[in-house]
Design a protein around this motif. Structure first.
Motif, mmCIF file in Angstrom:
data_model
loop_
_atom_site.group_PDB
_atom_site.id
_atom_site.type_symbol
_atom_site.label_atom_id
_atom_site.label_comp_id
_atom_site.label_asym_id
_atom_site.label_seq_id
_atom_site.Cartn_x
_atom_site.Cartn_y
_atom_site.Cartn_z
ATOM 1 N N GLY A 55 26.660 -8.852 -33.779
ATOM 2 C CA GLY A 55 26.549 -9.029 -32.339
ATOM 3 C C GLY A 55 27.101 -7.842 -31.578
ATOM 4 N N ASN A 56 27.754 -8.101 -30.448
ATOM 5 C CA ASN A 56 28.256 -7.040 -29.567
ATOM 6 C C ASN A 56 29.753 -6.813 -29.720
ATOM 7 N N TYR A 57 30.349 -7.274 -30.792
ATOM 8 C CA TYR A 57 31.796 -7.199 -30.911
ATOM 9 C C TYR A 57 32.259 -6.088 -31.846
ATOM 10 N N GLY A 58 31.335 -5.288 -32.313
ATOM 11 C CA GLY A 58 31.707 -4.211 -33.216
ATOM 12 C C GLY A 58 32.186 -2.985 -32.464
ATOM 13 N N ARG A 59 32.416 -1.920 -33.226
ATOM 14 C CA ARG A 59 32.858 -0.664 -32.628
ATOM 15 C C ARG A 59 31.684 0.073 -32.008
ATOM 16 N N PRO A 60 31.968 1.042 -31.135
ATOM 17 C CA PRO A 60 30.886 1.722 -30.403
ATOM 18 C C PRO A 60 29.922 2.448 -31.331
ATOM 19 N N SER A 61 28.631 2.308 -31.030
ATOM 20 C CA SER A 61 27.599 3.003 -31.801
ATOM 21 C C SER A 61 26.301 2.993 -31.027
ATOM 22 N N LEU A 62 25.629 4.127 -31.004
ATOM 23 C CA LEU A 62 24.311 4.197 -30.384
ATOM 24 C C LEU A 62 23.329 3.236 -31.049
ATOM 25 N N PHE A 63 23.547 2.967 -32.324
ATOM 26 C CA PHE A 63 22.586 2.176 -33.094
ATOM 27 C C PHE A 63 22.735 0.680 -32.856
ATOM 28 N N ARG A 64 23.673 0.278 -32.028
ATOM 29 C CA ARG A 64 23.771 -1.138 -31.692
ATOM 30 C C ARG A 64 22.685 -1.538 -30.696
ATOM 31 N N TRP A 65 22.108 -0.571 -30.017
ATOM 32 C CA TRP A 65 20.997 -0.860 -29.113
ATOM 33 C C TRP A 65 19.660 -0.728 -29.828
ATOM 34 N N ARG A 66 19.581 0.236 -30.709
ATOM 35 C CA ARG A 66 18.321 0.430 -31.428
ATOM 36 C C ARG A 66 18.587 1.272 -32.664
ATOM 37 N N TYR A 67 18.039 0.843 -33.785
ATOM 38 C CA TYR A 67 18.151 1.643 -34.996
ATOM 39 C C TYR A 67 16.768 1.868 -35.591
ATOM 40 N N SER A 68 16.547 3.091 -36.040
ATOM 41 C CA SER A 68 15.410 3.416 -36.889
ATOM 42 C C SER A 68 15.827 4.589 -37.756
ATOM 43 N N ASP A 69 15.204 4.719 -38.900
ATOM 44 C CA ASP A 69 15.525 5.844 -39.776
ATOM 45 C C ASP A 69 15.218 7.174 -39.090
ATOM 46 N N ARG A 70 14.168 7.191 -38.287
ATOM 47 C CA ARG A 70 13.833 8.422 -37.572
ATOM 48 C C ARG A 70 14.928 8.783 -36.583
ATOM 49 N N LEU A 71 15.431 7.794 -35.844
ATOM 50 C CA LEU A 71 16.508 8.054 -34.883
ATOM 51 C C LEU A 71 17.762 8.525 -35.604
ATOM 52 N N LEU A 72 18.068 7.920 -36.742
ATOM 53 C CA LEU A 72 19.236 8.346 -37.526
ATOM 54 C C LEU A 72 19.109 9.806 -37.928
ATOM 55 N N ARG A 73 17.942 10.192 -38.384
ATOM 56 C CA ARG A 73 17.751 11.589 -38.792
ATOM 57 C C ARG A 73 17.839 12.534 -37.599
ATOM 58 N N LEU A 74 17.356 12.102 -36.443
ATOM 59 C CA LEU A 74 17.476 12.934 -35.246
ATOM 60 C C LEU A 74 18.929 13.114 -34.842
ATOM 61 N N VAL A 75 19.701 12.045 -34.932
ATOM 62 C CA VAL A 75 21.137 12.138 -34.638
ATOM 63 C C VAL A 75 21.807 13.120 -35.594
ATOM 64 N N CYS A 76 21.497 13.021 -36.882
ATOM 65 C CA CYS A 76 22.100 13.923 -37.865
ATOM 66 C C CYS A 76 21.677 15.368 -37.632
ATOM 67 N N LEU A 77 20.400 15.581 -37.318
ATOM 68 C CA LEU A 77 19.928 16.941 -37.036
ATOM 69 C C LEU A 77 20.623 17.510 -35.807
ATOM 70 N N ALA A 78 20.771 16.690 -34.756
ATOM 71 C CA ALA A 78 21.467 17.145 -33.554
ATOM 72 C C ALA A 78 22.909 17.503 -33.881
ATOM 73 N N GLY A 79 23.554 16.670 -34.700
ATOM 74 C CA GLY A 79 24.929 16.957 -35.094
ATOM 75 C C GLY A 79 25.044 18.250 -35.881
ATOM 76 N N MET A 80 24.096 18.502 -36.779
ATOM 77 C CA MET A 80 24.141 19.726 -37.577
ATOM 78 C C MET A 80 23.927 20.961 -36.710
ATOM 79 N N VAL A 81 23.022 20.874 -35.747
ATOM 80 C CA VAL A 81 22.768 22.016 -34.865
ATOM 81 C C VAL A 81 24.002 22.314 -34.022
ATOM 82 N N LEU A 82 24.599 21.279 -33.425
ATOM 83 C CA LEU A 82 25.806 21.481 -32.613
ATOM 84 C C LEU A 82 26.940 22.045 -33.456
ATOM 85 N N ALA A 83 27.083 21.545 -34.670
ATOM 86 C CA ALA A 83 28.146 22.033 -35.544
ATOM 87 C C ALA A 83 27.944 23.506 -35.887
ATOM 88 N N LEU A 84 26.711 23.902 -36.159
ATOM 89 C CA LEU A 84 26.445 25.302 -36.486
ATOM 90 C C LEU A 84 26.724 26.217 -35.301
#
Length: 485
Positions: A58-87
């Motif tokens: 439900g809504n009682y967990g810790r903060p996460s973008l994926f609590r509103w919507r999850y898809s494998d594509r969105l997960l990969r986009l988040v990871c790619l964005a994180g890798m670009v920012l980190a670089l």
């Protein structure tokens, strides 16, 4: 003004460079690990699917973008964005602008990775996940090259390193007797979750050396951390001891980015003058901020003081925990996973039990056609030299180590076995060896073995680095229902 001088640490420019770029590099590795493994483990069709987890919690967990919507594509986009920012941070580009630029980039990394961790369930239940989150949040306030490094943030980073090291030391002293009688390293190199290429050689060292290792560990974790707050050059010497001991742990095992995080943190105690004195560097080689006194704008000073006060207030519970006989290990006291408590290996496993997964194409499970699946990091093949994986994190292999210590009847593990029966491509990519080359086995089963490192004489005799003894069949042959023709 004296209080303004205290807020500035212009002699720690090189430390800031290492802290910012090193932390960013660790974020890159963490996002890369998630990009490669998360969909198979926790994706829409994973072993513990995130959509099902979010629906249950439900809504009682810790903060996460994926609590509103999850898809494998969105997960990969988040990871790619994180890798670009980190670089970008590793390259030092955001650090060239005003201090709010690296601040926002680091906070973006923190928020994106927290979104991943907070739906990662057991596959993300490791202490170094919250360590990276706390490290990333705190490093965000080190500013850019346009302002001197803030002294209070450097002190908060040393406080993080203190909790990491001293907390681990106290967990050991309060834990198993093997740490108090100095015998812990008789076993640890052999029974640690994922041995590295030098682990066997470390295990075969004489027992007096192992006892010295434990004494050195106690000194490094229970005494040295206090000197991180001492005047220079004592603080830099203490940091050097932390770095050397952590490098030994890097060389003798695979603990994801735990040890590298400690190494990066230790540079918060290393001043530019000490580096110049040791390596004979010119002043320009360690410069990290403009000369000429305090140059931080008022708004930036206010931001730094506000976050310093916040993290000091949040330090109350972790400080109590450090002093408590019931000390918690790897625990967070707030939903943002800031100012946590850390520790590892309060007790050392004396025997190594390995879970071995096998499959067969035979219609009769009582036949002899069983073949063993090979994992990338965990021991299996008796001749194979363990690889160095850290700081990369093999999440499936780590959880396989925990199975015989807890229970082998974990829901994710049965889901894993069913994926093998279905020859699921994403799951098979997590393995080193699929004995059926993508084909579906008729049956899978699970056996347990007692593993130990081969002695030097045994290795010379047959070339095997491990010796194993079968214990029992943990899960009898399983199969999927066959569709009628």
């Amino acid at each position: 003004m004296d209080w303004v001088w205290f807020l500035e640490a212009p002699d720690y420019g090189f430390a800031r460079q290492v802290l910012q770029r090193g932390t960013a590099a660790l974020f890159f590795i963490a996002f890369l690990s998630s990009f490669n493994q998360f969909p198979a483990l926790l994706g829409e069709h994973g072993l513990l699917p995130v959509p099902r987890y979010v629906e249950r919690s439900g809504n009682y967990g810790r903060p996460s973008l994926f609590r509103w919507r999850y898809s494998d594509r969105l997960l990969r986009l988040v990871c790619l964005a994180g890798m670009v920012l980190a670089l970008l941070l590793v390259a030092g580009l955001p650090q060239l602008g005003p201090p709010w630029v690296p601040l926002l980039v680091f906070l973006a990394l923190w928020g994106l990775y927290m979104s991943v961790v907070n739906v990662g369930q057991t596959f993300y239940g490791f202490g170094w996940e919250m360590l990276l989150l706390e490290l990333g949040f705190t490093v965000a306030f080190l500013g850019s090259e346009q302002v001197p490094p803030p002294r209070t943030i450097l002190l908060l980073l040393l406080w993080l390193l203190f909790r990491l090291e001293f907390g681990a030391g106290m967990i050991k002293i309060r834990g198993g007797s093997e740490w108090r009688d100095l015998t812990a390293l008789y076993y640890h190199h052999e029974t640690q979750p994922m041995p590295g290429p030098l682990s066997r050689q470390a295990h075969l060292l004489p027992k007096p050396v192992h006892r010295m290792e434990v004494l050195g560990n106690h000194f490094a974790q229970l005494v040295v951390p206090f000197f991180l707050f001492a005047p220079q050059p004592l603080a830099s010497i203490a940091a050097g001891i932390v770095i050397v001991t952590q490098l030994w742990l890097v060389a003798s095992g695979n603990f994801a980015w735990l040890n590298w995080s400690a190494i990066v943190l230790a540079f918060a105690a290393v001043s530019d003058p000490v580096l110049r004195a040791i390596f004979g560097l010119p002043a320009a080689a360690t410069a990290g901020s403009p000369a000429g006194g305090p140059q931080s704008p008022v708004w930036w000073t206010a931001v730094v003081l506000a976050v310093t006060l916040l993290l000091l207030v949040l330090s109350y519970q972790p400080l109590r925990n450090l002093l408590s006989r019931g000390q918690l290990m790897n625990a967070s006291f707030n939903r943002w996973q800031l100012v946590n408590t850390y520790g590892a290996f309060g007790t050392v496993t004396k025997h190594r039990v390995e879970v071995v997964v096998e499959g067969t194409l035979d219609a009769d499970p009582d036949g002899d056609g069983w073949r063993e699946y090979g994992f990338k990091g965990k021991p299996g093949d008796l001749r194979r030299l363990p690889r160095q994986w850290a700081p990369y994190h093999l999440r499936l292999d780590w959880l396989m180590w925990f199975l015989p210590l807890r229970t082998i009847h974990e829901p994710w593990f049965y889901a894993f076995l069913h994926k093998l029966l279905d020859a699921d491509h994403a799951t098979l990519r997590l393995l080193r060896l699929d004995p059926f080359d993508g084909g579906r086995p008729r049956w899978v089963r699970v056996r347990t073995f007692l593993y130990r490192f081969a002695s030097r004489a045994e290795f010379r005799e047959n070339g095997e680095r491990w010796v194993r003894l079968e214990l029992y069949e943990a899960i009898p042959p399983l199969s999927l229902p066959r569709s009628p023709r």
